[in-house]
Design a protein around this motif. Structure first.
Motif, PDB file in Angstrom:
ATOM      1  N   ALA A 145       0.956  -1.311   0.038  1.00  0.00           N
ATOM      2  CA  ALA A 145       0.013   0.010  -0.081  1.00  0.00           C
ATOM      3  C   ALA A 145       0.942   1.257   0.199  1.00  0.00           C
ATOM      4  O   ALA A 145       0.376   2.282  -0.392  1.00  0.00           O
ATOM      5  CB  ALA A 145      -0.885  -0.076   1.107  1.00  0.00           C
ATOM      6  N   LEU A 146       2.052   1.064   0.506  1.00  0.00           N
ATOM      7  CA  LEU A 146       3.067   2.416   0.399  1.00  0.00           C
ATOM      8  C   LEU A 146       4.124   2.045  -0.261  1.00  0.00           C
ATOM      9  O   LEU A 146       5.337   2.648  -0.058  1.00  0.00           O
ATOM     10  CB  LEU A 146       3.417   2.942   2.204  1.00  0.00           C
ATOM     11  N   GLY A 147       3.845   1.450  -1.396  1.00  0.00           N
ATOM     12  CA  GLY A 147       4.944   1.178  -2.518  1.00  0.00           C
ATOM     13  C   GLY A 147       5.287   2.487  -2.912  1.00  0.00           C
ATOM     14  O   GLY A 147       4.383   3.600  -3.270  1.00  0.00           O
ATOM     15  N   ASP A 148       6.366   2.339  -3.788  1.00  0.00           N
ATOM     16  CA  ASP A 148       6.786   3.494  -4.867  1.00  0.00           C
ATOM     17  C   ASP A 148       7.659   3.283  -6.014  1.00  0.00           C
ATOM     18  O   ASP A 148       8.596   2.222  -5.856  1.00  0.00           O
ATOM     19  CB  ASP A 148       7.838   4.296  -3.467  1.00  0.00           C
ATOM     20  N   SER A 171       1.133  -4.822   7.304  1.00  0.00           N
ATOM     21  CA  SER A 171       0.779  -3.662   6.202  1.00  0.00           C
ATOM     22  C   SER A 171      -0.169  -4.182   5.580  1.00  0.00           C
ATOM     23  O   SER A 171      -0.705  -5.309   5.733  1.00  0.00           O
ATOM     24  CB  SER A 171       2.213  -3.758   5.391  1.00  0.00           C
ATOM     25  N   VAL A 172      -0.697  -3.251   4.781  1.00  0.00           N
ATOM     26  CA  VAL A 172      -1.918  -3.169   3.857  1.00  0.00           C
ATOM     27  C   VAL A 172      -1.311  -3.972   2.406  1.00  0.00           C
ATOM     28  O   VAL A 172      -0.498  -3.285   2.003  1.00  0.00           O
ATOM     29  CB  VAL A 172      -2.830  -2.441   3.620  1.00  0.00           C
ATOM     30  N   THR A 173      -2.041  -4.799   1.936  1.00  0.00           N
ATOM     31  CA  THR A 173      -1.735  -5.445   0.680  1.00  0.00           C
ATOM     32  C   THR A 173      -2.791  -5.008  -0.545  1.00  0.00           C
ATOM     33  O   THR A 173      -3.954  -5.294  -0.014  1.00  0.00           O
ATOM     34  CB  THR A 173      -1.373  -7.069   0.529  1.00  0.00           C
ATOM     35  N   VAL A 174      -2.354  -4.279  -1.602  1.00  0.00           N
ATOM     36  CA  VAL A 174      -3.368  -4.015  -2.520  1.00  0.00           C
ATOM     37  C   VAL A 174      -3.077  -5.285  -3.460  1.00  0.00           C
ATOM     38  O   VAL A 174      -2.245  -5.375  -4.299  1.00  0.00           O
ATOM     39  CB  VAL A 174      -3.089  -2.843  -3.177  1.00  0.00           C
ATOM     40  N   ALA A 175      -4.375  -5.866  -3.873  1.00  0.00           N
ATOM     41  CA  ALA A 175      -4.323  -7.259  -5.002  1.00  0.00           C
ATOM     42  C   ALA A 175      -5.137  -6.863  -6.089  1.00  0.00           C
ATOM     43  O   ALA A 175      -6.386  -6.743  -5.718  1.00  0.00           O
ATOM     44  CB  ALA A 175      -4.681  -8.404  -4.457  1.00  0.00           C
TER      45      ALA A 175
END
Length: 284
Positions: A145-148, A171-175
């Motif tokens: 979720a906080l990737g860059d 952490s939160v995962t966006v799938a």
């Protein structure tokens, strides 16, 4: 080279360029600083070379009537941006707007609430729970979720592969359902009302990336403006998949590099100068 300091005349708003050390060798914000040079006093503020004394603030800091243009992903850089807003500077983009797109889980929910088309998306705190999703949801891309800058994205073709993935806890995962576009996607760049489109190699595809400018039709322009308005952004980029069902938004980010758009630095400089003039008139 980005000018680190130019002397401001009394009563003349200064344009502060807030950035991170890692961006100094990239096109932005250097190209913007060059386009602004001689038109407005400019000061460069590098987040990861700065110390802020609590209660006293930065030794050199934006003042009311100044304009701050921020290209920072540094957590301390975002706190500097927040402080600049509290001090009365006009920030492009604002601290709240940057945070809204930095958190990809939140951004996904905003896009859905606005009815902006995206691939089928799931949120979870534990990627292993995705194993029970129907077969029609696979393959998928797992994103932090906080990737860059596409870092940390993993493609998972089958539920069985989830057990072998090391994913950070807490952490939160966006799938997001994987959409095959033959390794090529679109990048929309926006600045104010201006919109540009570039066809480019997908960040997950191999091979050389040679961005190719494309004409912006009504559909893409409306899509870019919808994303801009959803988050209140001034400078932004939108990653788009040209699927058979129509364009799908996979990411929105603040102040991108505008790669492949020759006129972007001058257009953005014009907008920043206009914003500085408007802020200046409001403070007199």
């Amino acid at each position: 080279m980005v000018p680190r300091d130019s002397i401001a005349e009394v009563g003349t708003p200064t344009v502060w360029i807030l950035t991170d050390r890692r961006y100094l060798g990239q096109r932005m914000p250097a190209a913007l600083a060059c386009a602004l040079d001689g038109r407005r006093p400019i000061k460069l503020l590098i987040a990861d070379e700065t110390v802020n004394e609590v209660g006293s603030g930065l030794s050199a800091r934006p003042a009311p009537g100044d304009v701050v243009v921020a290209r920072t992903r540094d957590p301390f850089g975002l706190s500097i941006l927040c402080q600049a807003e509290m001090d009365g500077a006009d920030c492009l983009n604002s601290h709240t707007e940057v945070l809204a797109v930095k958190d990809k889980a939140h951004a996904t929910m905003v896009l859905a609430e606005r009815g902006i088309p995206t691939p089928r998306t799931f949120l979870t705190g534990d990627p292993r729970l995705l194993r029970d999703l129907p077969s029609t949801a696979w393959p998928m891309l797992l994103k932090p979720a906080l990737g860059d800058n596409a870092q940390g994205i993993v493609r998972v073709d089958r539920p069985e592969e989830l057990s072998g993935i090391a994913w950070p806890t807490g952490s939160v995962t966006v799938a997001q359902q994987y959409v095959d576009v033959d390794g090529v996607d679109l990048k929309l760049y926006g600045a104010g009302d201006a919109v540009w489109a570039v066809r480019r190699r997908s960040p997950l595809a191999r091979g050389a990336d040679i961005p190719r400018p494309l004409p912006v039709g009504p559909e893409l322009r409306a899509l870019a403006h919808a994303c801009r308005d959803a988050f209140g952004l001034f400078l932004y980029g939108v990653d788009v998949l040209p699927s058979p069902e129509g364009p799908l938004v996979v990411d929105v980010n603040d102040f991108p590099n505008y790669t492949g758009v020759d006129e972007a630095p001058q257009t953005i400089a014009d907008l920043v100068v206009a914003a500085a003039a408007q802020v200046s008139s409001c403070h007199w």
